[in-house]
Write an enzyme that holds these catalytic residues in place. Structure first.
Site, short mmCIF file in Angstrom:
data_model
loop_
_atom_site.label_atom_id
_atom_site.label_comp_id
_atom_site.label_asym_id
_atom_site.label_seq_id
_atom_site.Cartn_x
_atom_site.Cartn_y
_atom_site.Cartn_z
N LYS A 58 0.84 -1.20 0.00
CA LYS A 58 0.00 0.00 0.00
C LYS A 58 0.87 1.25 0.00
O LYS A 58 1.94 1.27 0.64
CB LYS A 58 -0.91 -0.04 1.24
CG LYS A 58 -1.97 1.05 1.29
CD LYS A 58 -2.88 0.86 2.51
CE LYS A 58 -3.94 1.93 2.62
NZ LYS A 58 -4.82 1.73 3.79
N SER A 106 -9.93 -0.59 7.05
CA SER A 106 -9.37 -0.41 5.70
C SER A 106 -8.71 -1.63 5.08
O SER A 106 -8.39 -1.61 3.90
CB SER A 106 -8.38 0.74 5.71
OG SER A 106 -9.08 1.95 5.59
N SER A 150 -9.78 1.90 2.91
CA SER A 150 -8.91 2.66 2.06
C SER A 150 -7.90 1.81 1.28
O SER A 150 -7.34 2.28 0.31
CB SER A 150 -8.15 3.69 2.90
OG SER A 150 -7.30 3.05 3.82
#
Ligand code: GLN
Length: 483
Positions: free
Chosen positions: A73, A172, A148
């Site tokens: 990420k 997330s 997210s």
């Protein structure tokens, strides 16, 4: 899946370089539509893969993750690689060091293909808040992948990565895993070092894996977990081989189902959840109804504590120390020339042009809640209620080993469906945020598909366990998956 690839590598059916190339080809083909990747790290990946191939050629033993390609990420630092957290304010930021989780993956020989798209600074539930444009759900391109860590989940679901790292502050990792039909694990707070993660809300943030299977999640967790001197909140418990606990049985385990939880679901999602409960019964678990009287305050508690911590963590992005500085932007509000900016105007304009609307909203909410005269009424009070919620969990875990809930109120929604109303978006987090508030580990596992508008969509269920009991958490999740 990782084990199969590992066997192919050691049996010389494929080389690590060829495997990486296969994944780059899949990215080339699919990612124009999906947009899971913000940055590709081709040179780094091939260098890592060549090293693994060298070891295999020399007849050396390789570890389970060696040569296995994945994605990180974009709020996790990878040395020498652009790390934006999907924000314009970090558009040109090159991380000077590796996050501990990344360093441990590299040491284990894992191949890093690139950096995954996300909501800006990990704030959101759809990746619609990425400054670079949204990721699409590989299952249905008209729908969001969740957020997210939407890029991480979409990459794994689309076959563009075998494993992914995500971060989870309020759901997330788990919510996008649920939306994309993959597995997402938020470890216990402290299980994985947060060093090198761009902080969102430090008392809630945790790094974890997104994978296709529970076994793969266990493999990645075994590598990234363990104490780290660079993060004083990392727990003094050594890394374990979590795959050892995947016995395939839940016989005698006590699983709590929270009274009233399923009632808030739509009919289809409720049916999916009830099937999961039934299956655990059939597998020999004991299902017990439990009560968590204070969890109804989770959403307000989270949406006070999180923005407070966000506002203080994001104060460092001022256009001076990192990333973008407002030098070229003409100020359209005050209408002065860029070169005439004072220091304070530089701060203000760097943030004005560098940060997105959702990020600014949270900074403002947090700054307000922390301001003198309001601190006691908001932040302090929220922390007290947080303790009450924690006590609910402590009590529940005296009775049961695990708690079973839905991961999300519904399957993936369409683009634009919730982005106009922040409260609608925040309600997405109702089942996931409690694990962050109290710090327990939680996992989302694909459950029975749910039909929406004539289309079958993934819907995950969530298990949470006692603090540091990833063993039982993974065991129960794995047992469901293989049966
Ligand atoms: N969706 C939640 C939020 O917007 C969770 C974010 C996260 O876990 N990073 O805050």
């Amino acid at each position: 899946m990782i084990k199969d690839l590992h066997n192919k590598l050691i049996n010389k059916e494929i080389t690590a370089v060829a495997l990486a190339e296969e994944y780059f080809a899949a990215i080339e083909k699919n990612d124009k539509d999906i947009f899971a990747y913000l940055t590709l790290t081709r040179d780094l990946a091939l260098e890592q893969a060549r090293m693994v191939d060298g070891k295999i050629a020399r007849g050396e033993e390789i570890g389970i993750l060696e040569g296995i390609p994945g994605v990180v990420k974009d709020n996790l630092c990878v040395a020498g690689v652009r790390t934006t957290a999907a924000s314009k304010i970090l558009d040109n930021y090159i991380a000077p060091y590796d996050a501990t989780a990344v360093a441990r993956l590299k040491e284990a020989g894992a191949v890093i293909l690139g950096k995954a798209n996300m909501d800006e600074f990990a704030m959101g539930s759809s990746t619609e808040h990425s400054a670079y444009g949204p990721t699409k759900n590989p299952v249905d391109l008209g729908r969001v992948p969740g957020g997210s860590s939407g890029g991480s989940a979409a990459a794994v679901a689309a076959g563009e990565a075998v494993w992914a790292l995500g971060t989870d502050t309020g759901g997330s990792i788990r919510q996008p895993a649920s939306f994309c039909g993959v597995v997402g694990l938020k470890p216990t707070y402290g299980r994985v070092s947060r060093y090198g993660a761009i902080a969102m809300a430090s008392s809630l943030d945790q790094i974890g894996p997104i994978t296709k299977t529970v076994e793969d999640a266990a493999i990645v967790l075994s590598v990234i977990s363990g104490e780290d001197k660079m993060d004083s909140t990392s727990a003094q418990s050594p890394a374990k081989d979590y795959t050892k606990f995947l016995t395939g049985s839940v016989a005698g385990m006590k699983i709590g189902v929270v009274k009233g939880y399923a009632d808030s679901l739509g009919e289809e999602a409720k049916a999916s959840f009830e099937k999961v409960v039934e299956k655990y019964k059939e597998l020999g678990a004991e299902i017990q109804e439990i009560e968590l009287p204070n969890v109804k305050y989770s959403l307000p508690v989270y949406y006070i504590i999180m923005p407070c911590e966000v506002s203080s963590n994001l104060a460092r992005f001022d256009g001076v120390k990192y990333g973008m500085r407002a030098v070229d932007h003409k100020n359209t509000v005050l209408d002065f020339e860029p070169e005439n900016r004072t220091l304070i105007e530089t701060y203000l304009d760097s943030r004005r042009y560098g940060l997105g609307a959702e990020t600014k909203r949270r900074i403002m909410l947090g700054t307000y809640a922390l301001s003198s005269g309001y601190y006691d009424a908001y932040y302090l009070r929220a922390q007290k209620v947080r303790t009450l919620i924690k006590r609910d969990f402590e009590k529940a875990f005296e009775e049961v080993d695990l708690i079973l809930t839905p991961t999300t109120p519904s399957p993936a929604f369409k683009f634009g469906e919730k982005s106009a109303d922040p409260i609608e978006m925040y309600l997405e987090d109702v089942f996931t945020i409690t694990a962050n508030i109290v710090g327990v580990p939680a996992i989302s596992v694909p459950g029975p598909l749910v039909e929406v508008d004539g289309k079958l969509l993934p819907q995950g269920f969530q298990l949470s366990a006692k603090w540091f009991d990833e063993e039982n958490l993974l065991r129960a999740a794995h047992t469901y998956e293989i049966n």
